[in-house]
Design a protein around this motif. Structure first.
Motif, short mmCIF file in Angstrom:
data_model
loop_
_atom_site.label_atom_id
_atom_site.label_comp_id
_atom_site.label_asym_id
_atom_site.label_seq_id
_atom_site.Cartn_x
_atom_site.Cartn_y
_atom_site.Cartn_z
N SER A 25 0.83 -1.22 0.00
CA SER A 25 0.00 0.00 0.00
C SER A 25 0.86 1.26 0.00
O SER A 25 0.64 2.18 -0.79
CB SER A 25 -0.92 0.01 1.22
N TYR A 26 1.86 1.30 0.89
CA TYR A 26 2.72 2.48 0.96
C TYR A 26 3.63 2.61 -0.25
O TYR A 26 3.94 3.73 -0.68
CB TYR A 26 3.54 2.47 2.26
N THR A 27 4.06 1.48 -0.79
CA THR A 27 4.86 1.53 -2.03
C THR A 27 4.04 2.12 -3.16
O THR A 27 4.53 2.97 -3.93
CB THR A 27 5.34 0.11 -2.41
N PHE A 28 2.79 1.71 -3.26
CA PHE A 28 1.88 2.24 -4.29
C PHE A 28 1.65 3.73 -4.07
O PHE A 28 1.66 4.51 -5.03
CB PHE A 28 0.54 1.49 -4.23
N ARG A 34 1.10 11.73 -4.05
CA ARG A 34 1.98 12.63 -3.30
C ARG A 34 2.10 12.11 -1.87
O ARG A 34 1.17 12.27 -1.07
CB ARG A 34 1.39 14.04 -3.30
N PRO A 35 3.20 11.45 -1.55
CA PRO A 35 3.30 10.79 -0.24
C PRO A 35 3.55 11.77 0.90
O PRO A 35 4.09 12.86 0.70
CB PRO A 35 4.48 9.84 -0.41
N CYS A 43 6.97 2.52 5.39
CA CYS A 43 7.26 1.48 4.40
C CYS A 43 8.48 0.66 4.84
O CYS A 43 8.47 -0.57 4.78
CB CYS A 43 7.50 2.14 3.04
N GLN A 44 9.50 1.35 5.31
CA GLN A 44 10.71 0.70 5.81
C GLN A 44 10.41 -0.16 7.03
O GLN A 44 10.90 -1.28 7.16
CB GLN A 44 11.75 1.77 6.18
N LEU A 45 9.57 0.36 7.93
CA LEU A 45 9.21 -0.36 9.15
C LEU A 45 8.43 -1.64 8.82
O LEU A 45 8.64 -2.68 9.46
CB LEU A 45 8.37 0.54 10.06
N ALA A 46 7.55 -1.58 7.83
CA ALA A 46 6.78 -2.76 7.42
C ALA A 46 7.71 -3.85 6.89
O ALA A 46 7.55 -5.04 7.22
CB ALA A 46 5.76 -2.38 6.35
N ASP A 285 -5.14 5.08 8.58
CA ASP A 285 -4.75 5.81 7.37
C ASP A 285 -5.94 5.89 6.41
O ASP A 285 -6.33 4.89 5.82
CB ASP A 285 -3.56 5.14 6.69
N LYS A 286 -6.49 7.08 6.28
CA LYS A 286 -7.69 7.28 5.46
C LYS A 286 -7.45 6.93 3.99
O LYS A 286 -8.35 6.44 3.31
CB LYS A 286 -8.15 8.74 5.57
N ARG A 287 -6.22 7.13 3.50
CA ARG A 287 -5.92 6.84 2.10
C ARG A 287 -6.04 5.34 1.82
O ARG A 287 -6.59 4.94 0.77
CB ARG A 287 -4.50 7.31 1.76
N ILE A 288 -5.55 4.51 2.74
CA ILE A 288 -5.65 3.06 2.56
C ILE A 288 -7.10 2.60 2.69
O ILE A 288 -7.57 1.76 1.91
CB ILE A 288 -4.76 2.33 3.59
#
Length: 303
Positions: A25-28, A34-35, A43-46, A285-288
């Motif tokens: 999800s975060y990679t996408f 716009r991250p 993303c790194q923590l996941a 996270d509302k975006r996800i």
């Protein structure tokens, strides 16, 4: 023991799947939208938590490596080393996440405000390189006293999984390693708690100053506020779980005794944070959530 193994299997499976979903999800989001500044850290923590869960013992790794012609001693040294590196990275990246969020929400007149414009992608890459290099070097001593379990002398080895052991070293050396590790962890946890306390003060002041302009429901719905509350929750959860795990493992290393039941409980405690973290982040996270809702509606249209 079989019931404990089933619980650990379920926990590891849930954690790996949740972290894989969060990573994708975060990679996408990073590649196509716009991250937020914290997305790269999350993303790194996941990724770290996926590797941490996979190397947490024989539960998962045995099935993965069993089909390969790999020496047991090499497998034990490698998995134990990687697991310790990931544990160190987990605390470092969680600390970085809390500090970054504290800087992000700081007022323009505060001392931290001058760092806002310095926290660019390039600086984030440098921070990741430093954290990874530090932990890879810091945990390198684990390679020398971890290895495959043998029946030669159980006094000189401490079984930490079905096929892996820690071999006896000088008590002073063990105490020295433990002291250095505690110093690192106390420093990082102290920074996390300091950043968390700062964020709580900022949120309290923000709510107090804008109470006459905004409703409480609007304040709760603020993306910045919601992200800060999520990170505060993760930090508190991490501190509690990390020190429970650290107390159990440190006591075992110093006394050179590991009970199988205590070992299973320790693995459960160690895996709670990497399992819960993605679930908390996904739900907040509302975006996800919006992406999942849009996918659900598309599936309904198709079927």
């Amino acid at each position: 023991m079989s019931s404990l193994k089933n619980v650990l299997n379920f926990q590891a499976g849930l954690g790996v799947l949740a972290n894989m979903f969060l990573l994708v999800s975060y990679t996408f989001i990073i590649l196509n939208h716009r991250p937020k500044p914290t997305d790269m850290i999350s993303c790194q923590l996941a990724f770290i938590h996926i590797v941490l869960l996979l190397t947490g013992g024989d539960i998962w790794l045995k099935e993965i490596v069993e089909s390969l012609n790999v020496d047991n001693d090499f497998k034990c040294k490698t998995t134990f080393y990687i697991n310790r590196v990931m544990r160190g990275l987990s605390i470092c990246v969680t600390c970085l996440l809390s500090v970054f969020q504290a800087v992000t929400i700081s007022h323009s007149t505060s001392l931290l405000a001058k760092f806002k414009y310095k926290l660019k992608k390039q600086h984030m890459v440098y921070a990741f390189l430093f954290i990874w290099s530090f932990n890879l070097l810091f945990s390198s001593n684990r390679i020398f006293y971890a290895g495959a379990f043998t029946n030669v002398s159980e006094i000189k080895q401490m079984k930490v999984s079905k096929s892996c052991s820690l071999f006896s070293t000088n008590y002073i050396f063990r105490a020295l390693i433990l002291t250095v590790t505690i110093s690192r962890d106390v420093f990082l946890v102290g920074v996390m708690l300091g950043a968390s306390a700062y964020m709580v003060v900022i949120l309290f002041r923000h709510q107090k100053q804008h109470k006459h302009l905004h409703s409480l429901s609007h304040l709760r719905a603020s993306p910045e506020r919601r992200a800060t509350q999520t990170i505060l929750l993760l930090v508190i959860f991490f501190v509690v779980m990390y020190w429970m795990d650290f107390i159990m493992s440190s006591t075992a290393v110093l006394s050179w005794m590991y009970d199988p039941v205590i070992l299973s409980v320790q693995k459960f405690v160690m895996n709670v944070y990497p399992t819960i973290t993605p679930l908390v982040q996904i739900s907040s996270d509302k975006r996800i959530i919006d992406t999942l809702k849009s996918l659900q509606s598309k599936c309904h249209q198709i079927f």
